[in-house]
Design a protein around this motif. Sequence first.
Motif, PDB file in Angstrom:
ATOM      1  N   GLY A  60      -1.444   7.469 -12.016  1.00 55.78           N
ATOM      2  CA  GLY A  60      -1.489   7.755 -10.588  1.00 55.78           C
ATOM      3  C   GLY A  60      -2.763   7.240  -9.955  1.00 55.78           C
ATOM      4  N   LEU A  61      -3.876   7.415 -10.666  1.00 56.50           N
ATOM      5  CA  LEU A  61      -5.166   6.935 -10.149  1.00 56.50           C
ATOM      6  C   LEU A  61      -5.144   5.426  -9.965  1.00 56.50           C
ATOM      7  N   VAL A  62      -4.604   4.713 -10.954  1.00 53.19           N
ATOM      8  CA  VAL A  62      -4.536   3.245 -10.853  1.00 53.19           C
ATOM      9  C   VAL A  62      -3.631   2.825  -9.699  1.00 53.19           C
ATOM     10  N   ALA A  63      -2.505   3.523  -9.535  1.00 59.15           N
ATOM     11  CA  ALA A  63      -1.590   3.185  -8.442  1.00 59.15           C
ATOM     12  C   ALA A  63      -2.274   3.362  -7.092  1.00 59.15           C
ATOM     13  N   PHE A  64      -2.991   4.456  -6.926  1.00 57.95           N
ATOM     14  CA  PHE A  64      -3.682   4.688  -5.663  1.00 57.95           C
ATOM     15  C   PHE A  64      -4.846   3.716  -5.476  1.00 57.95           C
ATOM     16  N   LEU A  65      -5.542   3.391  -6.562  1.00 57.48           N
ATOM     17  CA  LEU A  65      -6.626   2.399  -6.463  1.00 57.48           C
ATOM     18  C   LEU A  65      -6.075   1.077  -5.935  1.00 57.48           C
ATOM     19  N   LEU A  66      -4.965   0.635  -6.500  1.00 59.71           N
ATOM     20  CA  LEU A  66      -4.355  -0.604  -6.019  1.00 59.71           C
ATOM     21  C   LEU A  66      -3.842  -0.455  -4.592  1.00 59.71           C
ATOM     22  N   GLY A  67      -3.361   0.754  -4.258  1.00 62.49           N
ATOM     23  CA  GLY A  67      -2.925   1.014  -2.885  1.00 62.49           C
ATOM     24  C   GLY A  67      -4.063   0.874  -1.894  1.00 62.49           C
ATOM     25  N   HIS A  68      -5.225   1.386  -2.258  1.00 57.73           N
ATOM     26  CA  HIS A  68      -6.382   1.253  -1.368  1.00 57.73           C
ATOM     27  C   HIS A  68      -6.791  -0.208  -1.210  1.00 57.73           C
ATOM     28  N   ALA A  84       0.832  -1.210   0.000  1.00 60.91           N
ATOM     29  CA  ALA A  84       0.000   0.000   0.000  1.00 60.91           C
ATOM     30  C   ALA A  84       0.862   1.254   0.000  1.00 60.91           C
ATOM     31  N   LEU A  85       1.876   1.284   0.857  1.00 61.48           N
ATOM     32  CA  LEU A  85       2.736   2.460   0.950  1.00 61.48           C
ATOM     33  C   LEU A  85       3.513   2.675  -0.355  1.00 61.48           C
ATOM     34  N   CYS A  86       4.031   1.608  -0.920  1.00 63.85           N
ATOM     35  CA  CYS A  86       4.813   1.735  -2.160  1.00 63.85           C
ATOM     36  C   CYS A  86       3.934   2.151  -3.338  1.00 63.85           C
ATOM     37  N   LEU A  87       2.724   1.635  -3.395  1.00 69.14           N
ATOM     38  CA  LEU A  87       1.812   2.021  -4.470  1.00 69.14           C
ATOM     39  C   LEU A  87       1.419   3.494  -4.341  1.00 69.14           C
ATOM     40  N   CYS A  88       1.230   3.957  -3.119  1.00 67.59           N
ATOM     41  CA  CYS A  88       0.932   5.379  -2.922  1.00 67.59           C
ATOM     42  C   CYS A  88       2.143   6.234  -3.300  1.00 67.59           C
ATOM     43  N   TRP A  89       3.344   5.749  -2.969  1.00 65.33           N
ATOM     44  CA  TRP A  89       4.566   6.445  -3.386  1.00 65.33           C
ATOM     45  C   TRP A  89       4.607   6.563  -4.906  1.00 65.33           C
ATOM     46  N   LEU A  90       4.309   5.463  -5.589  1.00 69.39           N
ATOM     47  CA  LEU A  90       4.299   5.474  -7.045  1.00 69.39           C
ATOM     48  C   LEU A  90       3.237   6.439  -7.567  1.00 69.39           C
ATOM     49  N   GLY A  91       2.065   6.427  -6.943  1.00 70.28           N
ATOM     50  CA  GLY A  91       1.014   7.349  -7.349  1.00 70.28           C
ATOM     51  C   GLY A  91       1.445   8.794  -7.198  1.00 70.28           C
ATOM     52  N   ASP A  92       2.136   9.090  -6.118  1.00 69.11           N
ATOM     53  CA  ASP A  92       2.624  10.458  -5.906  1.00 69.11           C
ATOM     54  C   ASP A  92       3.575  10.880  -7.015  1.00 69.11           C
ATOM     55  N   VAL A  93       4.470   9.988  -7.403  1.00 69.36           N
ATOM     56  CA  VAL A  93       5.431  10.306  -8.461  1.00 69.36           C
ATOM     57  C   VAL A  93       4.717  10.515  -9.793  1.00 69.36           C
ATOM     58  N   LEU A  94       3.773   9.638 -10.106  1.00 71.42           N
ATOM     59  CA  LEU A  94       3.052   9.762 -11.370  1.00 71.42           C
ATOM     60  C   LEU A  94       2.242  11.050 -11.429  1.00 71.42           C
ATOM     61  N   LEU A  95       1.674  11.460 -10.303  1.00 70.76           N
ATOM     62  CA  LEU A  95       0.858  12.675 -10.289  1.00 70.76           C
ATOM     63  C   LEU A  95       1.688  13.951 -10.376  1.00 70.76           C
ATOM     64  N   LEU A  96       3.004  13.819 -10.384  1.00 71.09           N
ATOM     65  CA  LEU A  96       3.837  14.989 -10.667  1.00 71.09           C
ATOM     66  C   LEU A  96       3.643  15.436 -12.109  1.00 71.09           C
ATOM     67  N   GLY A  97       3.255  14.513 -12.974  1.00 68.41           N
ATOM     68  CA  GLY A  97       2.981  14.853 -14.368  1.00 68.41           C
ATOM     69  C   GLY A  97       1.605  15.482 -14.506  1.00 68.41           C
ATOM     70  N   SER A  98       1.409  16.250 -15.547  1.00 66.64           N
ATOM     71  CA  SER A  98       0.131  16.927 -15.759  1.00 66.64           C
ATOM     72  C   SER A  98      -0.695  16.312 -16.881  1.00 66.64           C
ATOM     73  N   SER A  99      -0.138  15.327 -17.587  1.00 62.88           N
ATOM     74  CA  SER A  99      -0.856  14.724 -18.703  1.00 62.88           C
ATOM     75  C   SER A  99      -1.934  13.765 -18.207  1.00 62.88           C
ATOM     76  N   ARG A 100      -2.866  13.450 -19.092  1.00 60.80           N
ATOM     77  CA  ARG A 100      -3.923  12.497 -18.725  1.00 60.80           C
ATOM     78  C   ARG A 100      -3.366  11.107 -18.452  1.00 60.80           C
ATOM     79  N   PRO A 101      -2.418  10.597 -19.263  1.00 66.73           N
ATOM     80  CA  PRO A 101      -1.844   9.282 -18.942  1.00 66.73           C
ATOM     81  C   PRO A 101      -1.166   9.247 -17.575  1.00 66.73           C
TER      82      PRO A 101
END
Length: 209
Positions: A83-91, A61-78
Amino acid sequence: MIEGVWLAGLVLGLVLLLVGEFNGRIALRAPSKILASSCFIGLAAAHGSLVGPTAGWLLAALCLCWLGDVLLLGSSRPAFLGGLVAFLLGHLAYVGAFAVAGLDAGAAGIAAAVLVVPAVFVFRWLKPNLPGPMVGPVFAYMVVISLMLAGAVGRLAMDAPPRILVAAVMFYVSDLAVARNRFVAPGPMNRLWGLPLYYGAMALLALGV
């Protein structure tokens, strides 16, 4: 002592991240966010939360949230979708940790039913502003984060520390800031209240489930 160092690093990273967001210092955003997010993993390790039957789920959970945080640094839709998928899996990993730690299924089920109400309101609030390809992923995310919050209620019913439910609520509310910023009313004010709630939630969950 070591826990305090990790917590101080998280707070420092959060403060620098907020400064970067509000002053438009793009170069400050990535290192400060990575620092803050790495520190909640370090805090979990220093506290001893990454041992025992829930260790694998919590680390995931913690690592997936970390990954989500990194991905959300980008502004593109992908990047946002990633990031959304990473956090979904984290939850989902948090739900797994709650289940292994022990939860009251009846209490969790009642909470899940009650949480349908705010989920409907939030989805109706967001839907007019959602691009077509994002409707399904956002709906799925809302279902999963509601399950995570319901799982925290189930943990509380099993005499778990109240901080777990507090953290889950903070996480849920912080995601409203992310959604508002992305789809409704972009602006740094969303991050002013959303980021402290998020990192506070992660610090509390890092202490164990």
